[in-house]
Structures are given as structure tokens and as C-alpha cells.
Design an enzyme around this catalytic site. Sequence first.
Site, PDB file in Angstrom:
ATOM      1  N   LYS A 163       5.071  -2.899  -7.117  1.00  0.00           N
ATOM      2  CA  LYS A 163       4.655  -1.747  -7.927  1.00  0.00           C
ATOM      3  C   LYS A 163       4.786  -1.985  -9.431  1.00  0.00           C
ATOM      4  CE  LYS A 163       3.795   1.096  -4.424  1.00  0.00           C
ATOM      5  NZ  LYS A 163       2.447   1.624  -4.175  1.00  0.00           N
ATOM      6  N   GLU A 212       3.663   9.965  -9.355  1.00  0.00           N
ATOM      7  CA  GLU A 212       4.000  10.443  -8.013  1.00  0.00           C
ATOM      8  C   GLU A 212       4.668   9.279  -7.307  1.00  0.00           C
ATOM      9  OE1 GLU A 212       1.156   9.033  -8.710  1.00  0.00           O
ATOM     10  OE2 GLU A 212       1.115   7.541  -7.097  1.00  0.00           O
ATOM     11  N   SER A 270       5.611  -7.018   0.351  1.00  0.00           N
ATOM     12  CA  SER A 270       5.411  -6.193  -0.840  1.00  0.00           C
ATOM     13  C   SER A 270       6.697  -5.643  -1.443  1.00  0.00           C
ATOM     14  CB  SER A 270       4.466  -5.034  -0.507  1.00  0.00           C
ATOM     15  OG  SER A 270       4.976  -4.284   0.579  1.00  0.00           O
TER      16      SER A 270
HETATM   17  C1  LIG Z   1       7.220  -1.964  -0.793  1.00  0.00           C
HETATM   18  C2  LIG Z   1       5.972  -1.172  -0.674  1.00  0.00           C
HETATM   19  N1  LIG Z   1       4.923  -1.694  -0.034  1.00  0.00           N
HETATM   20  C3  LIG Z   1       3.776  -1.015   0.124  1.00  0.00           C
HETATM   21  C4  LIG Z   1       3.641   0.272  -0.362  1.00  0.00           C
HETATM   22  C5  LIG Z   1       2.363   1.005  -0.104  1.00  0.00           C
HETATM   23  O1  LIG Z   1       1.555   1.158  -1.238  1.00  0.00           O
HETATM   24  P1  LIG Z   1       0.255   0.303  -1.443  1.00  0.00           P
HETATM   25  O2  LIG Z   1      -0.560   0.423  -0.213  1.00  0.00           O
HETATM   26  O3  LIG Z   1      -0.393   0.900  -2.638  1.00  0.00           O
HETATM   27  O4  LIG Z   1       0.672  -1.094  -1.678  1.00  0.00           O
HETATM   28  C6  LIG Z   1       4.703   0.862  -1.050  1.00  0.00           C
HETATM   29  C7  LIG Z   1       4.577   2.232  -1.592  1.00  0.00           C
HETATM   30  O5  LIG Z   1       5.460   2.900  -1.958  1.00  0.00           O
HETATM   31  C8  LIG Z   1       5.897   0.108  -1.205  1.00  0.00           C
HETATM   32  O6  LIG Z   1       6.946   0.643  -1.841  1.00  0.00           O
END
Ligand SMILES: Cc1ncc(COP(=O)(O)O)c(C=O)c1O
Lengths: 268, 432
Positions: free
Chosen positions: B125, B147, B414
Site C-alpha cells: 500500500k 478509507e 502483498s
Molecule cells: C496486505 C494486503 N493485500 C491485499 C489487499 C487488498 O487490496 P488490493 O486488492 O487493492 O491489493 C490489502 C488491503 O487492505 C492488503 O492490506
Amino acid sequence: MSGRLTECFATLKEDNRKALIPYITAGDSNPTITVPLMHRMVEAGADIIELGVPFSDPMADGPTIQLACERALEHHTSLHDVVDMVTEFRQTNTTTPIVLMGYLNPVEAFGYEEFAKAAKECGIDGLLTVDLPPEESTQLVAVLKKYDIDPIFLLSPTTTEDRIGKIVHAGSGYLYYVSLKGVTGSSALNVDEVATNVAKIKTQTTLPVGVGFGIKDAESASAVAAVSDGVIVGSAIVKIIENNPDDTDTILDQIGALLSSMREAMDK
Amino acid sequence: MSTVRTETVNGRKNSQIKNDLNDHDLSNVDLSTIDWDNLADENGHFGIYGGCFASETLMEAIQELDEAYNSLKNDPEFQASYDNDLRNYVGRPSPLYHAERWSKQLGGAQIYLKREDLNHTGAHKINNTIGQALLAKHMGKPRIIAETGAGQHGVATATIAARLGLECVVYMGEVDVERQAPNVYRMKLLGAEVRPVSSGSKTLKDALNEAMRDWVTNVDNTFYCIGTVAGPHPYPSMVRNFQTIIGREAKEQCLEQTGRLPDALIACIGGGSNAIGLFHEFLADLDVKIYGVEAAGHGLATGEHAAPLSMAKPGVLHGNRMYLMADKDGQVVEPHSISAGLDYPGVGPEHCLLKDLGRSHAVAVTDDEAMEAFHSLTRIEGIIPALESSHALAYAMKLAPTMDKDKTIIINLSGRGDKDINTVAALEGIKL
Ligand SMILES: Cc1ncc(COP(=O)(O)O)c(C=O)c1O
């Protein structure tokens, strides 16, 4: 352009009066109250009715209308139900224009063509979808026009001259000027600023301009009516329902009294 | 190597991708003719998806943002400060790690993890919030709002706001405030105000509604920092451009380590920012299979999931058209996922188009499968993944065994799972 809206504003102009346009959310606080309430509002002096189509995510609305949507959705009030309500209303009132106001997704789910057709059949005159700016509206507007439904668009204090041009071109029936920055139910109303901005809009169009957001009593209604073609009253009415959700008589009486007082002040 | 990706307008118009609700079948499009860097038109339409469905009261602010972003995205000074922050503040490039032991255990393809969990603040993020906060600063907006679902985007926004001296307000659903308590406290430590949202399902979509209301009310001094590739144009393209660093690094690292491109990419999809960040650089490499993993929650058949790409039809919410979980009346359905970051009823417009084109595959895994993957990676590789990322891992547990040992899969890890230990412990009946 819908006959009813044109005629309504023409008559008002002849009589040198301004439009009083109350908003209620259909199905709030329950679906049985909506049609009687519409009739009562007409008796109390409403010229046009804006009927809100409940939506699960009313992003442009403040807490008052959010709660109204929640109450209506507890009864699963759908766009199909709203069409039925207008059908019922039209059995005894064929003259008061009705404009639906809401968000795009319920209309997309209904289907543009199917909606416009149903709207025409039941006697809906206009549609205002809050989250549909003119730039995205080409397909929907084309369908609405085919069925003589007026697409009503919003203008705001931050709308640039360039965009005013686009909006007045896309819209018909009337234009809805949002009197302040913020969501519905906000308070600070600056009548001088409204006057300036309505005048600015009028340099680009002959369409009537109604003003909404922040009108809550006879005094603000008459002040805004003096500088525009109509006043739109939403949260102040919905608040009465919020305060008396189970008391139909009180809702009808208090909303009737509020609109009568506005009518009187506007016509002075 | 980290630069802000620019959209080169190089002539190919993707005219086969139409923005017409009555005629948008893409099943016969020849993928080799597509210009993948320019899927959207200049108004942010990815076919029928995306666009700018905002109330008039926001249009001026959105246009101001669009203009500011357009003027800055190719500005060398802006790029330099963004690059510098990614390198020295975030710690990029993040490693591409060959999870050998886990690959062996799964008994198929070699698995490489793109370690976004090692970024400052523990997720992808921050790549986006730094970009948007620099933009806010440039536009002279002293107040930034966001948000958040899992709290990772909120933390990443609060972090950069602290560093740039911006006032920060974060909207978070009450349910998420509860299940992501450590992140709420982190945001407070960072000086942000966390406003719990009690309307609707009390999760991510409601936090977004409330942030939009704040933005309308305070447009003059406020920048809205959206945390994923959704929202009115230009957000989906802008946020993607801030996240494509993930895929550009991964491609280079993969070539370096394996000598060739990967065979498959896997990422979880909430709104879709980490996924598009990994996928985008590989879109034109048609031999690379792409899997976006949604949250199947209690199971797709139960209706209690957060899998719009897999299960829903197009609809309009939060400023764009996208696959949207809604009932027959068009009311948005409350989604369900064990993972707060995936608990969203829509999905970014570019993913919708990629699905319709057949370029990406929408798959889904349940809460239970994600939990199993969470434990598996933790015990075998010594890496505690976020519950969001665990969905991507869970799909790899299905896919890898079907592939040969000389094939490679890149998974976007992620985020890290520290924020989720309360949820996991509670599920296991353990009181911390
Ligand atoms: C670690 C992590 N992965 C994935 C996501 C999902 O968001 P996005 O699909 O935008 O990557 C989030 C959202 O809060 C997250 O914190």
C-alpha cells in the site's frame, strides 16, 4: 421534454410564483405511507414531487437521508415498487410532475430501456441520478428522451462555466442547483452566493433553475425562491419522518404544515 | 529502476474495446493486437468499466486532481522524489524470494514470492500512498483522508502524512476497527484520527462512502487518497501507475534468477491494486498466465463471499462501473471475507476488462483454504503472510501441484500477517 414539467413551470411563470419541490424517499418509513404523503404534499402547496429511490450506498447524502434509505430498504422498497407507487398516485393526480431522484445502479439493474418505458407508462416525468454526470450520461439520456422523460442534472457552487455549458445542454425539465458544498442535510446557506450563481447559470440557459440543500423553513424557502425558479426541500421533511416513524398522522400533519408555511412565505 | 510509469500514447487505439452497454462482448478480440498500456480511453473507460460516475459536487475536485496528476506524472523532479522515497524510505526493491521448501512440499512448480511484506509498514500500500501524498503536497492540500479495510492503507497513509506534516483522517468500518485493532493503534500513534463508520455493513465499502462525504464537504483543503485501483477516473489508472513498480522489479528479478519469464502470476484481489501492480508489466507477455484470487468466504455457493469477478454482473458504485455484488434491485450486497482487505463488493475496472478479454482468470478460495495457506507458509518458510495474501498462496497450493517442477509461479506476497494474529488466534480459540 415531458409535458407536465414544461406546463408546470409555464403556469408558475404566468402566476408569478416559484416552484415548491419537496423530496421524500419512497418507502420511508414504510411503503404504505408514500402515496398518501405525496397527495398531502400537493394539497399543502407542492408543485413538483421529487421521489427518492432508496439505495444501499447513498454517497452524496448526509445522515438524515442515509437513514431514510435504510428505513425504506428494511421494507425492500425497489425501483419496481416506486413505479407502482407512482401508478397508484396517478389514479387521482394526473397533473403534478414527479421526478425520481437516486443513484445509477438501481436504474442499471432495472435496465435503461425497461425503466424508461415503465416510467413513461406510469407517469414519471424526470430522472435525476446523482452519480451520473453528463459526461457519462449519453446512453441513458438518449433512452430517456425517446420516452419523453426529462434528465435532470445537478449544478454546484464549484461547477465551472465550461461544465455549466455541458450540463444545461444535456439536461431538460429544470436544473437542480446544489446550494452548498457538502452532503444533503448540511446547514450553512448563503443566499447571496446562491443568487450570484443562479444568475451565472441563467446566462447559459432558459431552463428553470431549482435550488436545493440547506432549505429548512419558511424563511429560507422564501429567500431562495426570490432568487431562483424553485426550492427543493429534502432533509427538513425527511427529519419529520425520522422523528415519528410509526405515526402516520403526525408525519402527514407536520409535513403538510411545514410545506404550507413555505408556500405562504414564498407567495407573499 | 523505480520510475513512475507513464502512459505512452503510441497510436494504437484499442478500438475493438467499446464503451457501449448494449455491445461489449470481447470474446472474439485477438489479444495480440491489444496495446496493454492504453486499455483505458482518456476519460478512464476500460471498455464499459471505469469512467467517472461522481456527483456534481465532486467533479471540480476530480478534474483538479486529474490535471495535477497529468502535469506531474512526467515531471522529472516529481519522479525523482518518488523514486528516492521508494528506495530509501520504503526499502525498494523488495526481494523476489524462491520459496524452495514450500515448492518442494507442494510438489510442482517453483514458487517465487514478491516480498511486498518487507516494505516499510508491511504491505504494498505504501507505494501508492507516497505517490498520492507527494501529489497532495504539490497541490497545496494540507489535509489528507483515506478509507481503509485491513488498516494497511490507513497505516500507509498515516505514515506518509506524518512524514510530510499533513493532517490525516482515516475512515474505517466498525467491524474492521475491531478485527484489525493493532493497525488502529498504529494509525493513532502516527497522529492520524481514525473515524469508525457504523453505516451499512460497517466494512470497507462504507468507509469509502464516508470518505467521499468528507471529501465533498471539505474539497477546498482536502486530498482523498484512495487505497486501491477503483474510484472515479483518474484513480484506477493513477493508483495502478504507482503500483506497477512491483511487476517491473519482479520481471527483472525473475529474468535474473531463472533466466526466463514466469509461467504464471498469482495475486489476491480486493480492489485489485497489488494484483494489477504485479500483472501490468506482464500483460503483453501472453504466455504468462494470470490468476486473480478473490475471497470465496464461506463458499461461492453460500452467497457469503467477496468475489465479484467470479460471481457478479457489472454495476456502478464509488465512481466507476465494475463487477459489483448487488441484488436484483441493484442494491449493493454486503460481502463477506475473513480478510478485511478483501471484504469489498466491487473490483477495479481494469481487472474487469482483463477478465472479459480472457487475459486474466478470476478464481476464488475460501476462508478455510486461506487459513490453511497462512499456516503452511508460516511453518515451512518462516514467513507470516497477511490474510489477504494468504488467498493468493492458497490458490498456488492448488495450481502448483498441477505444473511441472521446471515451471515457475510468482506470487505477490502483498503484506505481512502481524496485523492478523488477533483474528487467527480468535479463530483458534486462543486468547492473546
Ligand atoms: C496486505 C494486503 N493485500 C491485499 C489487499 C487488498 O487490496 P488490493 O486488492 O487493492 O491489493 C490489502 C488491503 O487492505 C492488503 O492490506
